[in-house]
Structures are given as C-alpha cells and as structure tokens.
Design an enzyme around this catalytic site. Structure first.
Site, PDB file in Angstrom:
ATOM      1  N   ASP A  45       0.825  -1.222   0.000  1.00  0.00           N
ATOM      2  CA  ASP A  45       0.000   0.000   0.000  1.00  0.00           C
ATOM      3  C   ASP A  45       0.855   1.266   0.000  1.00  0.00           C
ATOM      4  OD1 ASP A  45       0.807  -0.636   2.581  1.00  0.00           O
ATOM      5  OD2 ASP A  45      -1.104  -0.102   3.532  1.00  0.00           O
ATOM      6  N   GLU A 168     -10.147   6.163  12.747  1.00  0.00           N
ATOM      7  CA  GLU A 168      -8.960   5.525  13.339  1.00  0.00           C
ATOM      8  C   GLU A 168      -7.878   6.576  13.594  1.00  0.00           C
ATOM      9  OE1 GLU A 168      -8.135   1.920  13.574  1.00  0.00           O
ATOM     10  OE2 GLU A 168      -9.907   1.072  12.604  1.00  0.00           O
ATOM     11  N   ASP A 180      -8.593  -1.693   4.897  1.00  0.00           N
ATOM     12  CA  ASP A 180      -9.544  -2.392   5.756  1.00  0.00           C
ATOM     13  C   ASP A 180     -10.952  -1.831   5.608  1.00  0.00           C
ATOM     14  OD1 ASP A 180      -7.263  -3.595   6.542  1.00  0.00           O
ATOM     15  OD2 ASP A 180      -7.259  -2.808   8.596  1.00  0.00           O
TER      16      ASP A 180
HETATM   17  P1  ADP Z   1      -8.583  -5.398  14.715  1.00  0.00           P
HETATM   18  O1  ADP Z   1      -7.331  -5.895  14.087  1.00  0.00           O
HETATM   19  O2  ADP Z   1      -9.517  -6.523  15.025  1.00  0.00           O
HETATM   20  O3  ADP Z   1      -9.211  -4.301  13.942  1.00  0.00           O
HETATM   21  P2  ADP Z   1      -8.184  -3.277  16.587  1.00  0.00           P
HETATM   22  O4  ADP Z   1      -7.370  -3.171  17.818  1.00  0.00           O
HETATM   23  O5  ADP Z   1      -7.899  -2.349  15.477  1.00  0.00           O
HETATM   24  O6  ADP Z   1      -8.137  -4.795  16.132  1.00  0.00           O
HETATM   25  O7  ADP Z   1      -9.710  -3.041  16.960  1.00  0.00           O
HETATM   26  C1  ADP Z   1     -10.292  -3.735  18.029  1.00  0.00           C
HETATM   27  C2  ADP Z   1     -11.163  -2.782  18.834  1.00  0.00           C
HETATM   28  O8  ADP Z   1     -12.379  -2.529  18.114  1.00  0.00           O
HETATM   29  C3  ADP Z   1     -11.601  -3.366  20.152  1.00  0.00           C
HETATM   30  O9  ADP Z   1     -10.644  -3.120  21.166  1.00  0.00           O
HETATM   31  C4  ADP Z   1     -12.899  -2.626  20.406  1.00  0.00           C
HETATM   32  O10 ADP Z   1     -12.653  -1.338  20.924  1.00  0.00           O
HETATM   33  C5  ADP Z   1     -13.482  -2.485  19.012  1.00  0.00           C
HETATM   34  N1  ADP Z   1     -14.366  -3.635  18.706  1.00  0.00           N
HETATM   35  C6  ADP Z   1     -14.222  -4.522  17.714  1.00  0.00           C
HETATM   36  N2  ADP Z   1     -15.191  -5.467  17.734  1.00  0.00           N
HETATM   37  C7  ADP Z   1     -15.968  -5.167  18.784  1.00  0.00           C
HETATM   38  C8  ADP Z   1     -17.133  -5.759  19.348  1.00  0.00           C
HETATM   39  N3  ADP Z   1     -17.682  -6.873  18.848  1.00  0.00           N
HETATM   40  N4  ADP Z   1     -17.685  -5.165  20.436  1.00  0.00           N
HETATM   41  C9  ADP Z   1     -17.137  -4.047  20.960  1.00  0.00           C
HETATM   42  N5  ADP Z   1     -16.042  -3.455  20.470  1.00  0.00           N
HETATM   43  C10 ADP Z   1     -15.459  -3.989  19.404  1.00  0.00           C
HETATM   44 MG    MG Z   2      -8.206  -2.481  13.464  1.00  0.00          MG
END
Ligand code: ADP
Ligand code: MG
Length: 388
Positions: A45, A168, A180
């Site tokens: 990217d 983000e 993403d």
């Molecule tokens: P990923 O690689 O899965 O995107 P991130 O750290 O970027 O990991 O994002 C994860 C965050 O997104 C969690 O800590 C939470 O704050 C939010 N999140 C994702 N899925 C959920 C869910 N099912 N319920 C509540 N929060 C969620």
């Molecule tokens: Mg993420």
C-alpha cells in the site's frame, strides 16, 4: 460451515434484538458490516501498489433507531457496557469501543453530513485484534447506518471508507491505510477486490472457491519490536525509489533494481526485491483466478511468505513454523497475512485436506509453543449493508 455461520448470525441477531427491546423498547433497523482478509499484496500500500482483499462472513451487527434527541446511547453486547455521548467534538466518550462510533459520527458531521441522536445495540463475531479488522467492521457498520438513516445515502461509498479511516486516525490513534475500511464497505459475496493503492481504482474478481476453503491460522503471538521495523522498511523503499528517480516502487522493475545494485545497500536491495516481486504476484494471482487456476494462486502465496520472511524480514519463528506445516500437509497456498511479526497465516486448502490440516497444525503448534493457534475458516461475503 455455511449453516453454522448462518445459525450463529441468527443467534446474534436475536440477542441484539432482545437487548434492544429490553433497554429501549420496540425495535430499530438492523445493519451489518464485515471483517476482511487480504489474499495477497502485503506492504504494497505505501509503495503505491495493489492489495487484494475481500469481506468475510464474520460481522458486526447493530440495531439502531433515532431517539429524537442529540444524545447517542449505545450498548455493546460483547463488552457488556453502555456508553452515552453527545455529538460535539468535546463529547468524546471514554470507552475505547465507543470512540469508534463517536468518531464515525464526528467524521460524518465534519463532512457536512447529518447525524442525530440514536439508540443502538451491537455485537460481533469478528475476532478482536486477530488481523481481521474488527475495528473497520465496526466503523463501516455505523458509517453505513448513519448514511442510510440520516443522509438519504448521499455519502458515496468511498467516503464511507474514508470516514472509517479518519476515525482511526483522529479518534483511536491508529495511523492505518484505507484497505480495511475499503474492503469492509465495498465487500461483495464471492468476490475479491483488487485495489490500486495509488489511484484508488478497484475491480471485483469472482472468487468462488470450488473445492477449496480459506482458513486463517492465528498464532496468537505478537512480537513488539523496539526499533519500529515498519518505518525502517518504508525508509528502505523510499531510498531505493529516490535512487531510481521515481515516486514509489510501484514503477520499478527487477531490471531497474539490478541496474543500481552496486549503489544501494544489500538490505535495501532485498526490501525492494520483495516489493517489486509482490506487485507482480498480485497481478499473477488475478490472471490465475480468471483461469480458475488455484495452484498458481497458492504458489504465489508461498512465494509471498518466502519474500516476507527472507527478503522483507517481517516474519517470525511461529509464522514460519505455521507455513512449514502447511507445506508438509500439502496445503495449496499459505502465507503471513498482515504486516508480520505475529498474527495469522492465510491458507488456501483443498476441502478434503481441511480437517487433517487443521488437526495437524493445531497439535504441532501446541506441542512446540505451548498454546493452540486459533482456527478461523472464512467465506467471502458481503460488506456493509442494511438487514431489515
Ligand atoms: P482489529 O485488528 O480486530 O481491527 P483493533 O485493535 O484495530 O483490532 O480493533 C479492536 C477494537 O475494536 C476493540 O478493542 C474494540 O474497541 C473495538 N471492537 C471490535 N469489535 C468489537 C465488538 N464486537 N464489540 C465491541 N467493540 C469492538
Ligand atoms: Mg483495526
């Protein structure tokens, strides 16, 4: 697997709805969006190259209803917490998960869109922090909903992806690219998307896995390295591009690289060799898919792993081990998915090899590293959408 997933979605929907009617009474509108995989195209990217993601059958679902106020009240089923916040910049909630939703609202408003108060209950089955982008699923679910509910769908889909990305950047402290959120918003059943990270043009490619399964094997390790390896990789790429007098390695060929071999460090040479190879591998995979030639797709996946491990040096012992086991088991294709230094491998497996592979890799990995990897079979599915 397909039916299990449908059962699981139905159960999630029911749970969300029960919580909604208990907490707020009545019912709202149901929306969903998805996590994503990237079949091939890693560390491309920021080099102006291609990525090749698709949305998956792991989703975030939300039931939402305007509440005629200027407040947002949200309940997270999975975290079992409620958050309440206003829609002005100074109203940011303290709960991390709620900041994703607040951020989406703010980014819609900043772009001149409308967001009013609403009540919502949401849940998901995208594993958190496993590299499947649960955060993008959450953002695009709410971005899609805000657009549908308050803006007559006037915000175009690319802008919805950018709303997630800006969320983000501005509200969650993650400096991510667009892939993403793009995949989560544009995802289409049985299709992967080749996104040109320079022009942001993209194309759908049918990806009907006839006789194969895509499965992620999550090592559940993450190596935090001290000297910011991502920045060092980027700098290598930038140095080589500068030497060649081009903006990014997107425009370089292997011949170009060979020409300047004596003028750059051995390390920079290897980094650029990987990036230039990877651009071609994405294109090869697209061609191969057009012919239904999954053997070539798989070969390129192994080559990507090899390149990430030996040339770009962003693998780690556990991921190389998972890759070796996949090869031993006769898996068609396997590679690191994501930036590296931990996380998942993505594996293209013939259906009759699926069970033996999963059993062997789970056992061998646990024997060696003391914990089982997580196994996530995925089906390429729709991205952001309204369900009711
Ligand atoms: P990923 O690689 O899965 O995107 P991130 O750290 O970027 O990991 O994002 C994860 C965050 O997104 C969690 O800590 C939470 O704050 C939010 N999140 C994702 N899925 C959920 C869910 N099912 N319920 C509540 N929060 C969620
Ligand atoms: Mg993420």
């Amino acid at each position: 697997m397909k039916t299990e997933q449908t059962e699981c979605s139905k159960a999630m929907e029911q749970k969300i709805h029960d919580e909604f009617s208990t907490r707020f009474g009545g019912e709202g509108t149901l929306y969903a969006s998805a996590g994503r995989i990237n079949l091939i195209g890693e560390h491309t990217d920021y080099n102006g190259g291609f990525v090749f993601p698709g949305a998956i059958d792991k989703v975030i679902m939300a039931e939402i209803r305007p509440n005629d106020s200027d407040r947002v009240r949200v309940y997270s089923v999975d975290i079992n917490e409620t958050a309440e916040f206003g829609l002005n910049e100074e109203d940011a909630p303290k709960e991390q998960w709620a900041r994703y939703i607040f951020g989406v609202c703010r980014e819609v408003i900043k772009r001149g869109g409308t967001v009013k108060g609403f009540d919502a209950v949401f849940a998901g089955n995208v594993p958190l922090g496993a590299g499947l982008s649960s955060s993008a699923a959450l953002e695009s679910c709410f971005a899609f909903a805000m657009n549908d509910m308050f803006n007559d769908n006037k915000i175009d889909k690319f802008e919805l992806a950018k709303i997630g990305q800006s969320t983000e950047h501005n509200y969650c402290g993650v400096n991510c690219g667009i892939m993403d959120q793009f995949a989560s918003v544009f995802g289409k059943k049985d299709c992967l998307m080749r996104l040109d990270c320079r022009s942001l043009e993209f194309e759908y490619f049918p990806f009907k896995l006839d006789g194969y399964t895509l499965v992620l094997v999550d090592s559940r390790v993450k190596h935090e390295l001290v000297d910011s390896p991502y920045n060092k990789r980027r700098q290598s790429c930038e140095r080589v591009a500068a030497k060649l007098g081009i903006e990014t390695l997107r425009d370089a060929t292997m011949e170009d690289l060979k020409r300047i071999e004596s003028e750059i460090s051995e390390e920079d040479y290897k980094r650029a060799e990987y990036v230039i190879g990877e651009k071609q591998r994405v294109l090869d995979v697209c061609d191969a898919l057009g012919r239904g030639d999954y053997e070539t797709v798989g070969e390129r996946m192994y080559q990507t792993h090899e390149g990430m491990s030996k040339l770009y040096e962003v693998s780690c012992e556990e991921l190389d081990f998972l890759n070796d086991v996949a090869r031993e088991c006769g898996v068609t294709g396997s590679r690191i998915m994501g930036g590296g230094f931990g996380g998942c491998t993505i594996n293209l497996v013939k259906n009759d090899l699926y069970e033996p592979f999963v059993n062997v890799v789970t056992k061998k990995f646990a024997d060696k590293y003391g914990h089982e990897p997580k196994i996530y079979p995925v089906i390429i599915s729709d991205g952001a959408r309204r369900l009711s």
